[in-house]
Enzyme design. Structure first.
Site, PDB file in Angstrom:
ATOM      1  CG  HIS A 123      11.785   1.459  -3.974  1.00 39.17           C
ATOM      2  ND1 HIS A 123      12.347   0.971  -2.812  1.00 39.17           N
ATOM      3  CD2 HIS A 123      10.727   2.226  -3.592  1.00 39.17           C
ATOM      4  CE1 HIS A 123      11.653   1.421  -1.775  1.00 39.17           C
ATOM      5  NE2 HIS A 123      10.680   2.186  -2.218  1.00 39.17           N
ATOM      6  CG  ASP A 200      10.207  -3.556  -7.572  1.00 38.14           C
ATOM      7  OD1 ASP A 200       9.039  -3.838  -7.224  1.00 38.14           O
ATOM      8  OD2 ASP A 200      10.819  -2.573  -7.120  1.00 38.14           O
ATOM      9  CD  GLN A 203       3.952   1.505  -7.366  1.00 38.34           C
ATOM     10  OE1 GLN A 203       2.812   1.804  -7.695  1.00 38.34           O
ATOM     11  NE2 GLN A 203       4.401   1.665  -6.132  1.00 38.34           N
ATOM     12  CE  LYS A 226       4.384  -0.460  -2.904  1.00 40.08           C
ATOM     13  NZ  LYS A 226       4.216   0.879  -2.345  1.00 40.08           N
ATOM     14  CB  CYS A 364      12.415   4.854  -1.710  1.00 39.63           C
ATOM     15  SG  CYS A 364      11.888   5.021   0.003  1.00 39.63           S
TER      16      CYS A 364
END
Length: 407
Positions: A123, A200, A203, A226, A364
């Site tokens: 991202h 990261d 998700q 999220k 993104c």
């Protein structure tokens, strides 16, 4: 135990509405998940009953707000299996968490000629901060390539590693394709050359059981919104010894022990990185979101989402003109695709006319789209409150759109 879908859906007020005269079907969960009533109630309850600043007040409201705030930190500690709650730092989101590491660890430990490694799947929020740091410090940014299925080439990653590698910052699960990276192998290989690793987890925390001690990552960044929680709130996990070696991110109240005009003494972690009044109400509401996940069970949620992804892939693959994008063997519940030569935005608009919310564009991840030779994709992403009947309606909508183009 499976998901009682109607019972779960009843907990989410936003789902019970019509869009363009059609029942809402919400498949934009990778961008943000909807919020259960318990999260809305926790936020309202804080402002109605407990609104106060935390940590320094001597009255009942401040005491309650402080207790609930720190209980939320402990809940998140257990959610990711951190060793202690002090390793959980509250930020504005995944983006700020990554920027915090770039601005503190990066500026202290990255020097001219050092190397930072990221992947093609990243991202923008896990690309731009490192580009900025490399430009400032004269460091070198290296990129792990991927195959056409959207999987990193691990052998190529190993070739990039050297004594000059100081940091590997990699997405755990791709927001654009759903690919789950082999991060445990990545972390072990990076540590073997003395590099630190940031994951990261924007998700992955939504879909996978996270154990930061087992993974052995040095940092993990993720967002509340999220995870059925509020927007504008995130977490940076860091190992105590690494966090203690880093300078503060911002100056102000809370991050200090003592201030004089001659010298300031900084606070202990996590407070060293939490300058100013934090997002108290949303932190407390985030605990309600994690409690909601824990009540259902992460494995139960994952099994439901995996079933939805499999069903959607099967249903849509039968449509002439359907082209899946990202076919990794290991994925979270993200289905990216295109229809014939149609622009993703046009497909998204036509689906929206039928009450179906998807995300369109480059997500993104412009460098990833360039690698795949695409302008963008249509992305349907599934969550605990989605059903097979909704997927059937998605397939019907995609089929109608494809027939229009095939005429």
């Amino acid at each position: 135990m499976g998901i009682e879908i109607e019972k779960i859906r009843g907990l989410f007020p936003v789902l019970h509405q019509e869009v363009h005269g059609k029942p809402l079907i919400y498949f934009d969960n990778a961008a943000t998940t909807q919020k259960p009533q318990a999260v809305l109630d926790a936020l309202t309850n804080y402002y109605e009953k407990d609104n106060s600043n935390i940590h320094r007040g001597a009255h009942a409201l401040a005491d309650r707000a402080t207790r609930y705030f720190e209980e939320a930190r402990e809940t998140i500690q257990h959610f990711i299996n951190a060793r202690e709650s002090a390793e959980v730092i509250f930020t504005k989101g995944t983006t700020e968490s990554i920027n915090l590491v770039a601005s503190t660890f990066g500026r202290k430990f990255i020097e001219k000629g050092d190397e930072i490694i990221i992947s093609t799947l990243e991202h923008h929020s896990n690309i731009v901060p490192w580009q900025m740091l490399c430009e400032e410090k004269g460091a070198i940014l290296k990129i792990i390539p991927i195959n056409d299925a959207g999987e990193i080439l691990f052998d190529e990653f190993e070739k990039l590693l050297s004594a000059k590698t100081k940091l590997v910052s990699i997405v755990h699960a791709s927001n654009a394709l759903g690919t789950i990276n082999p991060v445990k192998k990545v972390i072990a290989a990076a540590h073997a050359v003395g590099a630190k690793v940031l994951l990261d987890g924007a998700q992955s925390t939504s879909h996978l059981t996270i154990d930061v001690q087992d993974l052995d990552c040095d940092f993990m960044a993720f967002s509340a919104h999220k995870l059925y929680g509020p927007t504008g709130l995130g977490v940076l996990y860091g190992k105590r010894e690494v966090l203690e070696s880093m300078p503060p991110y911002q100056g102000g109240g809370e991050m200090i022990k003592e201030v004089t005009f001659e010298k300031t003494t900084y606070n202990e972690i996590p407070f060293k990185f939490e300058a100013g009044t934090p997002n108290i109400g949303d932190v407390i509401a985030f605990k309600a979101a994690i409690d909601f996940i824990n009540q259902i069970g992460k494995e139960t949620i994952k099994a439901h989402e995996d079933e939805l992804l499999s069903y959607a892939s099967e249903q849509l693959s039968q449509i002439k003109g359907f082209f899946p994008v990202g076919t990794a063997a290991e994925k979270v519940s993200v289905l990216s695709f295109n229809i014939n030569a149609m622009h993703p935005y046009d497909v998204g608009m036509m689906l929206d006319a039928n009450g179906i919310a998807v995300r369109t564009g480059h997500h993104c991840t412009q460098p990833l789209m360039k690698r795949l030779g695409l302008e963008g994709t249509v992305r349907a992403s599934f969550s605990v409150y989605n059903s097979k009947s909704e997927i059937e309606k998605l397939a019907e909508g995609v089929s109608r759109i494809a027939r229009i183009k095939n005429k």
